[in-house]
Design an enzyme around this catalytic site. Sequence first.
Site, mmCIF file in Angstrom:
data_model
loop_
_atom_site.group_PDB
_atom_site.id
_atom_site.type_symbol
_atom_site.label_atom_id
_atom_site.label_comp_id
_atom_site.label_asym_id
_atom_site.label_seq_id
_atom_site.Cartn_x
_atom_site.Cartn_y
_atom_site.Cartn_z
ATOM 1 N N ASN A 9 0.803 -1.337 0.014
ATOM 2 C CA ASN A 9 0.044 -0.081 -0.085
ATOM 3 C C ASN A 9 0.808 1.077 0.125
ATOM 4 O O ASN A 9 1.445 1.454 0.967
ATOM 5 C CB ASN A 9 -0.767 -0.068 1.139
ATOM 6 C CG ASN A 9 -1.816 1.330 1.479
ATOM 7 O OD1 ASN A 9 -1.845 2.000 0.551
ATOM 8 N ND2 ASN A 9 -2.310 1.470 2.647
ATOM 9 N N TRP A 10 1.105 1.900 -1.328
ATOM 10 C CA TRP A 10 1.839 3.103 -1.030
ATOM 11 C C TRP A 10 1.630 4.402 -0.711
ATOM 12 O O TRP A 10 2.137 5.295 -0.516
ATOM 13 C CB TRP A 10 2.205 3.336 -2.759
ATOM 14 C CG TRP A 10 3.215 2.268 -3.332
ATOM 15 C CD1 TRP A 10 3.512 1.026 -2.889
ATOM 16 C CD2 TRP A 10 3.557 2.160 -4.755
ATOM 17 N NE1 TRP A 10 4.442 0.267 -3.913
ATOM 18 C CE2 TRP A 10 4.245 0.924 -4.969
ATOM 19 C CE3 TRP A 10 3.160 2.876 -5.829
ATOM 20 C CZ2 TRP A 10 4.749 0.399 -6.330
ATOM 21 C CZ3 TRP A 10 3.627 2.720 -7.182
ATOM 22 C CH2 TRP A 10 4.462 1.564 -7.353
ATOM 23 N N LYS A 11 0.110 4.061 -0.361
ATOM 24 C CA LYS A 11 -0.447 5.624 0.262
ATOM 25 C C LYS A 11 -0.148 6.816 -0.714
ATOM 26 O O LYS A 11 -0.115 6.635 -1.946
ATOM 27 C CB LYS A 11 0.222 5.756 1.665
ATOM 28 C CG LYS A 11 -0.326 4.360 2.560
ATOM 29 C CD LYS A 11 0.010 4.607 4.037
ATOM 30 C CE LYS A 11 -0.095 3.315 4.822
ATOM 31 N NZ LYS A 11 0.008 3.369 6.042
ATOM 32 N N HIS A 94 -9.443 1.173 4.816
ATOM 33 C CA HIS A 94 -8.300 1.508 5.463
ATOM 34 C C HIS A 94 -8.520 2.282 6.705
ATOM 35 O O HIS A 94 -9.067 3.268 6.648
ATOM 36 C CB HIS A 94 -7.364 2.026 4.377
ATOM 37 C CG HIS A 94 -5.603 2.062 5.073
ATOM 38 N ND1 HIS A 94 -5.440 2.933 6.015
ATOM 39 C CD2 HIS A 94 -4.882 1.183 5.007
ATOM 40 C CE1 HIS A 94 -4.206 2.569 6.169
ATOM 41 N NE2 HIS A 94 -3.851 1.659 5.876
ATOM 42 N N GLU A 96 -6.778 4.994 7.615
ATOM 43 C CA GLU A 96 -6.581 6.335 7.443
ATOM 44 C C GLU A 96 -7.916 6.889 6.892
ATOM 45 O O GLU A 96 -8.254 7.968 7.087
ATOM 46 C CB GLU A 96 -5.245 6.275 6.441
ATOM 47 C CG GLU A 96 -3.837 6.167 7.444
ATOM 48 C CD GLU A 96 -2.965 5.608 6.928
ATOM 49 O OE1 GLU A 96 -2.826 5.624 5.636
ATOM 50 O OE2 GLU A 96 -1.906 5.024 7.505
ATOM 51 N N GLU A 166 -5.456 -4.771 10.510
ATOM 52 C CA GLU A 166 -4.412 -3.790 10.559
ATOM 53 C C GLU A 166 -4.822 -3.235 11.970
ATOM 54 O O GLU A 166 -5.557 -2.125 11.984
ATOM 55 C CB GLU A 166 -4.466 -2.786 9.429
ATOM 56 C CG GLU A 166 -4.134 -3.507 8.223
ATOM 57 C CD GLU A 166 -3.576 -2.439 7.367
ATOM 58 O OE1 GLU A 166 -2.195 -2.611 6.778
ATOM 59 O OE2 GLU A 166 -4.208 -1.407 6.961
ATOM 60 N N GLY A 172 2.149 2.336 10.749
ATOM 61 C CA GLY A 172 3.391 3.325 10.684
ATOM 62 C C GLY A 172 3.984 3.709 11.787
ATOM 63 O O GLY A 172 4.653 4.886 11.981
ATOM 64 N N SER A 212 3.362 -2.142 10.297
ATOM 65 C CA SER A 212 4.767 -2.275 10.729
ATOM 66 C C SER A 212 5.344 -3.498 10.359
ATOM 67 O O SER A 212 6.139 -4.033 10.973
ATOM 68 C CB SER A 212 5.050 -1.635 11.889
ATOM 69 O OG SER A 212 4.688 -0.183 12.226
ATOM 70 N N GLY A 233 2.789 -1.347 4.233
ATOM 71 C CA GLY A 233 3.010 0.011 3.874
ATOM 72 C C GLY A 233 4.157 0.660 3.733
ATOM 73 O O GLY A 233 4.695 0.386 2.611
ATOM 74 N N GLY A 234 5.072 1.268 4.510
ATOM 75 C CA GLY A 234 6.351 1.789 4.401
ATOM 76 C C GLY A 234 7.359 0.920 3.891
ATOM 77 O O GLY A 234 8.129 1.215 3.001
#
Length: 249
Positions: A9-11, A94, A96, A166, A172, A212, A233-234
């Site tokens: 997930n590149w956001k 998600h 966010e 999640e 994150g 994470s 993500g990251g």
Amino acid sequence: MARKIVAGNWKMNLLRQEAIGLIDEFQKNCTKPDDVDVMFFVPSLYLADIRTKAWSFNRIGAQNFHKEDSGAFTGEISIPQLKSCGGTIALIGHSERRSLFGETNEVLKDKVNAAIAHDFDFIFCCGEPLEIREQGNELDYVRQQLNESLFHLDSEQMRNRIIAYEPVWAIGTGRTATSEQAEAMHNEIRSWLRDVYSDEIAESVSILYGGSCNPANANELFSCDNVDGGLIGGASLKADSFCQIVNAY
Ligand code: PGA
């Protein structure tokens, strides 16, 4: 059996050339196991570019969509539009989107229904905020998210779906759920699927862990009985770390 999936997930990260470069580098240097599906959830703006670059076995998706097909919804993107750019799947719910953009369980139910109506695949995200975990109410909280947005689907609609657990406190933050915490929730989700649907449907649903997840902890998380992969993500923003996670099984 549930498919094993590792999804990035590149956001709201990467400029266009960086995004294309990442896909190129990943595909050139990463050999993935045959039984692991790889997906990239990219900024929608780059969908068409990335789709042309991506090898057929890598699925390209969007991070969000609007429930309507078209109309006066400035700034929004519909499922038919995503499909017209080569998108085959999207994230729904998600954390966010829930916390920063006010997406409620009711809004997310409408998105699930829109995806089903268009035969468009999705990863349904769920997970509890820190205060809920500290109160010990995480099971009720996640069950309610699933009850109110997803479990209205019938058995055939639920077959082979993908759910991502999640925990919000792990996203994150560098604070990963332990494999025991992840397995405890995943095991519950699987047993709810058994109760609401059947053993067969429960076994067909992939339950991914997100929060994470990185090359150092992916193997331990993915070794849990009910963890069928990850939503990353990251660590998906670098081809080599994402490749290591894809190969963490
Ligand atoms: P993270 O994000 O891996 O950077 O914690 C996961 C996600 O938000 O899907």
